[in-house]
Design a protein around this motif. Structure first.
Motif, PDB file in Angstrom:
ATOM      1  N   GLY A  52       0.816  -1.211   0.000  1.00 20.41           N
ATOM      2  CA  GLY A  52       0.000   0.000   0.000  1.00 20.41           C
ATOM      3  C   GLY A  52       0.848   1.258   0.000  1.00 20.41           C
ATOM      4  N   GLN A  53       1.973   1.229   0.734  1.00 14.69           N
ATOM      5  CA  GLN A  53       2.851   2.402   0.777  1.00 14.69           C
ATOM      6  C   GLN A  53       3.504   2.637  -0.573  1.00 14.69           C
ATOM      7  N   ALA A 112      -7.253   5.092   0.936  1.00 19.72           N
ATOM      8  CA  ALA A 112      -6.150   5.497   1.802  1.00 19.72           C
ATOM      9  C   ALA A 112      -4.906   5.888   1.018  1.00 19.72           C
ATOM     10  N   ILE A 113      -4.664   5.241  -0.131  1.00 15.07           N
ATOM     11  CA  ILE A 113      -3.440   5.549  -0.875  1.00 15.07           C
ATOM     12  C   ILE A 113      -3.475   6.954  -1.464  1.00 15.07           C
ATOM     13  N   ALA A 114      -4.661   7.545  -1.548  1.00 10.96           N
ATOM     14  CA  ALA A 114      -4.785   8.922  -2.036  1.00 10.96           C
ATOM     15  C   ALA A 114      -5.035   9.891  -0.884  1.00 10.96           C
ATOM     16  N   ALA A 162       8.063   0.961   1.430  1.00 12.24           N
ATOM     17  CA  ALA A 162       8.560  -0.005   2.407  1.00 12.24           C
ATOM     18  C   ALA A 162       7.657   0.022   3.628  1.00 12.24           C
ATOM     19  N   ALA A 163       7.791  -0.973   4.489  1.00 10.50           N
ATOM     20  CA  ALA A 163       7.058  -1.017   5.757  1.00 10.50           C
ATOM     21  C   ALA A 163       7.750  -2.028   6.656  1.00 10.50           C
ATOM     22  N   SER A 202      -7.073   4.907   7.828  1.00  9.29           N
ATOM     23  CA  SER A 202      -6.144   3.811   8.075  1.00  9.29           C
ATOM     24  C   SER A 202      -6.001   2.988   6.798  1.00  9.29           C
ATOM     25  N   ASN A 203      -5.017   2.123   6.770  1.00  8.76           N
ATOM     26  CA  ASN A 203      -4.784   1.287   5.599  1.00  8.76           C
ATOM     27  C   ASN A 203      -5.790   0.141   5.561  1.00  8.76           C
ATOM     28  N   MET A 204      -6.497   0.008   4.449  1.00  6.04           N
ATOM     29  CA  MET A 204      -7.465  -1.063   4.204  1.00  6.04           C
ATOM     30  C   MET A 204      -8.428  -1.240   5.386  1.00  6.04           C
TER      31      MET A 204
END
Length: 637
Positions: A297-298, A554-556, A312-313, A532-534
């Protein structure tokens, strides 16, 4: 002697709880795919008299003494008919059909561990534990049909059933058989080409549920892109395999001198566009699947931003709650001892995520400086104290509100006066509340892991300060309602049933399931912004789309942190020491660019602006095409 109906339901519930607990201890998988219904024979199996029997539902009715005797007779008759395999052809079968149908009407709600799926073109009723099907595989409050040991536990019943034993034998006999915890909702309209990408990911990483879910959502958004150019299939397959995955132990010593060991992760997902950027999460649930899903996602989020960055994460299953500052310092130093070689301005710059704040980032940066032998201020987060840059911690939450304003402006509406339900109570949530108040909206909820708090009068700056004090002292949000009488705290609940116009899920992944989505629709929500992510399960997304609820992905919408991090690292920013107004203006301009890029990509591939899928699919398409172009230019690396 049979029990009353209420006792039966209670025993059934206790059996369900025991089955879950025992399944967890034995590492069995309890799957919740499809509807919970009676588990019976499939078409064309070993007993044809069951093939056309309709599945009955509903709650059991109260039984009289005569009914109990009748049911006892039916149970005995059913057991007798199952034990006799060689029945003469002249024997009538009508009575057996009637017994089974009546028995299933009485006890349909006691079958809790089944789901419907399609196998070889035929709808089957499968066991939720071993994912197989058949008439001999069943459970009821009295033990397996024909079992004399009525005290047998639900797990023992399951393991002793004929079908489950056969399933285990087949599983051991076939090395190629993949058993997947298929909690992933399979999208219905995915093309064969796009479906093959998801299938390949499942075969490679069958147990990484969060990662597979994020892959499926992205591939579904890219369905039309892949259909137009098959070359992207190979690009996507390469993109889904991270460039580097670090898994390592993190030993540390607590204040009592006892040694502990946690597991650390860092995933460099893709660096085709530039050096990696991504968060570090400290949470007990952290694992490689979550690290990969966050890294993927990042990567998309960074590609959609105005900057050339990779994704990365990482993090650890370490829980900072309840730890002293010295314990957290020792853990962070041990964590950095392993990954410092892979960090740097041109390699990977970590940032804050769940469980990691300014304190943790400061400890990590201090140890990095000590090991690397230089100070480049290469972590985003701690620099606010030394460089003088502003709004770094606020950027993600503020960016969410800026993104909502852009969406509402296209609908000729404004955010002023709208009721907003917000989940979470961390940094992002608090900054969302601040900016909503600044623009005249009415935020009414926050939440934590134990429940949620609702204030019908809405939060203001004084109340937000009080909430921050509560969280800083690690107290419960329940204490807020002791001060403000118009508020109320609900245990073990989520805020999505509260009447609202806009929802901001800012907690954790998959916090909104199908029932929550239905509650949101019924509460009047027409816009959901992923903080939050997903945050939504695939089933929840389908409910929201059918109800025409617009979703800001979230990615936007959550790219504000990326923007602020790059502005913070910009040499010009450090020298000028921008004012908050200047910084906020830059952030708004960047969010506008991201919004327009997502809309343009959606329009290029036939998604109308008014469609609930437009921004979700457009954001993924724009990010992927940017990454794909870089990967194609750089060859097979």
């Amino acid at each position: 002697m049979l029990l009353p109906a209420e006792g039966i339901r209670m025993n059934s519930t206790m059996d369900d709880i025991n089955l879950i607990q025992q399944a967890q201890r034995h590492h069995l998988v309890v799957r919740e795919l499809g509807e919970e219904i009676d588990l019976e024979i499939g078409h064309g199996d070993d007993d044809h008299s069951f093939a056309n029997t309709p599945i009955m539902g509903g709650r059991p009715r109260e039984h009289s003494a005569e009914d109990n005797d009748e049911v006892k007779n039916m149970m005995a008759s059913s057991q007798f008919s199952n034990e006799e395999q060689d029945v003469p052809k002249t024997q009538p079968v009508k009575r057996k059909k009637k017994v089974v149908k009546r028995w299933r009407e009485e006890w349909a709600d006691t079958y809790k561990w089944a789901f419907v799926d399609v196998k070889e073109g035929t709808a089957r009723i499968f066991c939720s534990v071993c994912r197989e099907y058949g008439r001999k595989h069943r459970r009821n409050p009295y033990g397996n049909e024909g079992s004399r040991n009525m005290q047998m536990s639900a797990l023992e019943e399951h393991n002793n059933s004929l079908l489950h034993k056969e399933a285990l034998r087949l599983q051991m006999a076939s090395k190629d058989k993949i058993v997947v915890d298929k909690t992933i909702y399979v999208k219905a309209l995915m093309s064969k080409t796009a479906g093959s990408i998801v299938e390949a990911a499942l075969k490679r990483d069958p147990h990484e549920v969060e990662f597979i879910q994020s892959v499926q959502e992205a591939v579904h958004a890219l369905d039309r892109v892949i259909a137009k150019n098959s070359h992207y299939v190979n690009i996507m397959e390469r993109l889904l395999e991270p460039e580097r995955m670090l898994v390592f132990r993190v030993p540390w010593v607590d204040d009592r001198g006892e040694t502990h060991v946690n597991r650390g992760f860092r995933v460099h997902f893709n660096q085709a566009l530039g050096p990696c950027r991504g968060g570090i999460r400290f949470h007990p649930s952290m694992n490689l699947s979550i690290a990969k899903f966050l890294g993927f996602g990042q990567t998309l989020k960074n590609a959609l931003s105005p900057y050339r960055l990779g994704g990365a994460a990482g993090g650890s299953d370490f829980d900072p709650k309840g730890k002293t500052d010295n314990e957290i310092m020792r853990f962070c130093q041990s964590f950095m001892n392993e990954i410092y070689r892979y960090l740097g301005p041109d390699k990977d710059l970590p940032s804050e995520e769940m469980g990691v704040g300014t304190r943790e980032m400061g400890y990590l940066l201090g140890q990095y400086r000590r090991l690397a032998g230089h100070f480049q201020g290469s972590f985003t987060g701690p620099r606010i104290f030394w460089s003088g840059s502003s709004l770094r911690t606020e950027a993600t939450g503020y960016g969410l509100v800026f993104f909502v304003q852009l969406m509402l402006a296209d609908m000729n509406k404004e955010i002023k006066g709208l009721r907003c339900a917000v989940s979470g109570s961390g940094k992002i949530t608090m900054h969302v509340l601040e900016k909503l108040i600044a623009y005249g909206a009415l935020p009414i909820t926050v939440s934590d892991s134990k429940g949620y708090l609702v204030d019908e009068d809405g939060f203001d700056y004084v109340k937000i300060s009080f909430l921050r004090d509560i969280k800083a002292q690690q107290r419960s949000l329940r204490d807020y309602s002791k001060t403000y009488a118009r508020s109320k705290y609900y245990d073990e609940a989520k805020p999505w049933s509260e009447r609202c116009d806009v929802a901001f899920p800012c907690g954790y992944q998959n916090e909104i399931d199908q029932s929550d989505a239905i509650s949101l629709v019924n509460s009047g929500c027409r816009l959901l912004v992923e903080g939050s992510n997903m945050p939504c399960t695939p089933e929840a997304v389908d409910v929201l789309k059918k109800a025409n609820v617009l979703i800001a992905p979230a990615i936007a919408a959550g790219a504000g942190g990326v923007v602020a991090g790059e502005l913070e690292l910009n040499h010009e920013c450090n020298l000028l020491n921008w004012s908050p107004e200047d910084f906020e203006s830059k952030l708004q301009e960047a969010m506008k660019q991201i919004y327009q890029r997502a809309l343009k990509a959606a329009n290029d591939f036939g998604y109308q602006k008014e469609s609930p899928e437009a921004l979700v699919h457009g954001a993924v398409i724009s990010a992927f095409l940017t990454i794909a172009q870089a990967m194609s230019d750089q060859g097979c690396v």
